[in-house]
Scaffold this motif. Structure first.
Motif, mmCIF file in Angstrom:
data_model
loop_
_atom_site.group_PDB
_atom_site.id
_atom_site.type_symbol
_atom_site.label_atom_id
_atom_site.label_comp_id
_atom_site.label_asym_id
_atom_site.label_seq_id
_atom_site.Cartn_x
_atom_site.Cartn_y
_atom_site.Cartn_z
ATOM 1 N N ARG A 157 0.836 -1.208 0.000
ATOM 2 C CA ARG A 157 0.000 0.000 0.000
ATOM 3 C C ARG A 157 0.865 1.251 0.000
ATOM 4 O O ARG A 157 0.614 2.195 -0.766
ATOM 5 N N GLU A 161 0.721 3.823 -3.147
ATOM 6 C CA GLU A 161 0.266 5.202 -2.964
ATOM 7 C C GLU A 161 1.317 6.196 -3.421
ATOM 8 O O GLU A 161 1.004 7.237 -3.998
ATOM 9 N N CYS A 166 -2.463 4.656 -5.843
ATOM 10 C CA CYS A 166 -3.286 3.496 -5.470
ATOM 11 C C CYS A 166 -4.764 3.792 -5.677
ATOM 12 O O CYS A 166 -5.578 3.732 -4.756
ATOM 13 N N PRO A 168 -8.524 3.461 -6.358
ATOM 14 C CA PRO A 168 -9.486 2.359 -6.175
ATOM 15 C C PRO A 168 -10.098 1.943 -7.506
ATOM 16 O O PRO A 168 -10.277 2.766 -8.402
ATOM 17 N N SER A 172 -15.235 1.144 -3.555
ATOM 18 C CA SER A 172 -14.504 1.623 -2.389
ATOM 19 C C SER A 172 -13.658 2.841 -2.762
ATOM 20 O O SER A 172 -13.151 2.943 -3.882
ATOM 21 N N LYS A 173 -13.506 3.750 -1.843
ATOM 22 C CA LYS A 173 -12.686 4.942 -2.079
ATOM 23 C C LYS A 173 -11.317 4.811 -1.411
ATOM 24 O O LYS A 173 -10.545 5.764 -1.386
ATOM 25 N N LYS A 174 -11.031 3.613 -0.895
ATOM 26 C CA LYS A 174 -9.775 3.405 -0.190
ATOM 27 C C LYS A 174 -8.809 2.583 -1.033
ATOM 28 O O LYS A 174 -9.191 1.936 -2.009
ATOM 29 N N CYS A 175 -7.551 2.623 -0.623
ATOM 30 C CA CYS A 175 -6.539 1.771 -1.246
ATOM 31 C C CYS A 175 -6.637 0.403 -0.587
ATOM 32 O O CYS A 175 -5.786 0.005 0.209
ATOM 33 N N ASP A 176 -7.711 -0.324 -0.915
ATOM 34 C CA ASP A 176 -7.943 -1.618 -0.280
ATOM 35 C C ASP A 176 -7.095 -2.686 -0.969
ATOM 36 O O ASP A 176 -6.279 -2.404 -1.849
#
Length: 239
Positions: A157, A161, A166, A168, A172-176
């Motif tokens: 991650r 990033e 990173c 999405p 999802s709006k996260k770097c999952d």
């Protein structure tokens, strides 16, 4: 099969070869092998490869036997295995001591671009070529598969990033984990991650699955033996 120009969502979801790395990665260690039937006996202290690989093309199913297996005891660096295909349906599989380890593969596609897959080793189903995805010279010369295995706790991650943001690829709006998996396909992410992680101990194996090659008899009448030539990594002959 998805080439390097396809969307990131497909790169994560595809079962076959997906978006991959560039050829000729610097620092990659290479193992050249001549294809031969693999032994069913595998070392107890190493990851075990399945004895066969199931290829599904629509309603058609083909079971390919394991024809070559190669074991390695370090992660964080690329390993390149060269082999001679015997059919257009050539499969490959990677297994690891740590099922949470990250795996990235790269292989040449029909268009000449590189394609591959990325994901956690324990959930990674492998990939294969068929007549629609294999290069036109697939049966005419040795081919290669390049594999990167990274530790489970590698800062994927953080590197993703820094290099790509990173982005999405789902709602999802996260770097999952899905976004991290897609980011690993980017050569720049992989290269910086390798530099950050460095070479570490870690056992894993790669298997090549194909139709067994016909063995021409030697002048004495005894079957001829193909040679396994280790040029990098650690190999175990599969006779």
């Amino acid at each position: 099969m998805v080439t390097a120009g396809a969307g990131a969502a497909l790169a994560v979801a595809a079962v076959g070869l997906v978006n991959g790395l560039s050829a000729g990665l610097p620092g990659a260690e290479e193992t050249v092998v001549a294809q031969r039937p693999a032994s069913a006996a595998q070392p107890e202290h190493r990851p075990k490869l399945p004895g066969s690989f199931l290829v599904r093309l629509g309603a058609k199913k083909t079971v390919l036997p394991l024809v070559h297996s190669q074991w390695f005891e370090k992660v964080g660096v690329a390993q390149k295995v060269t082999f001679m295909p015997t059919s257009f349906s050539t499969g490959y599989r990677v297994v690891c001591d740590d099922p949470r380890a990250w795996v990235v593969t790269s292989q040449r596609l029909k268009s000449g671009e590189m394609g591959g897959r990325a994901g956690r080793c324990g959930k990674w189903e492998g990939g294969h070529h068929d007549e629609r995805s294999a290069p036109s010279d697939w049966l005419k010369r040795p081919q290669y598969l390049e594999v990167w295995v990274f530790p489970a706790d590698a800062p994927v991650r953080e590197v993703a990033e820094a290099v790509t943001g990173c982005r999405p690829i789902t709602t999802s709006k996260k770097c999952d984990e899905t976004a991290q998996t897609a980011a690993l396909i980017n050569p720049k992410v992989r290269s910086r991650l390798s530099a950050k992680v460095g070479e570490q101990p870690g056992r894993w194996a790669v298997g090549i699955y194909d139709r067994p090659a016909a063995t021409a008899p030697a002048p004495s009448g005894e079957p001829s033996a193909d040679a396994v030539l280790p040029l990098g990594g650690r190999s175990t002959p599969t006779d």
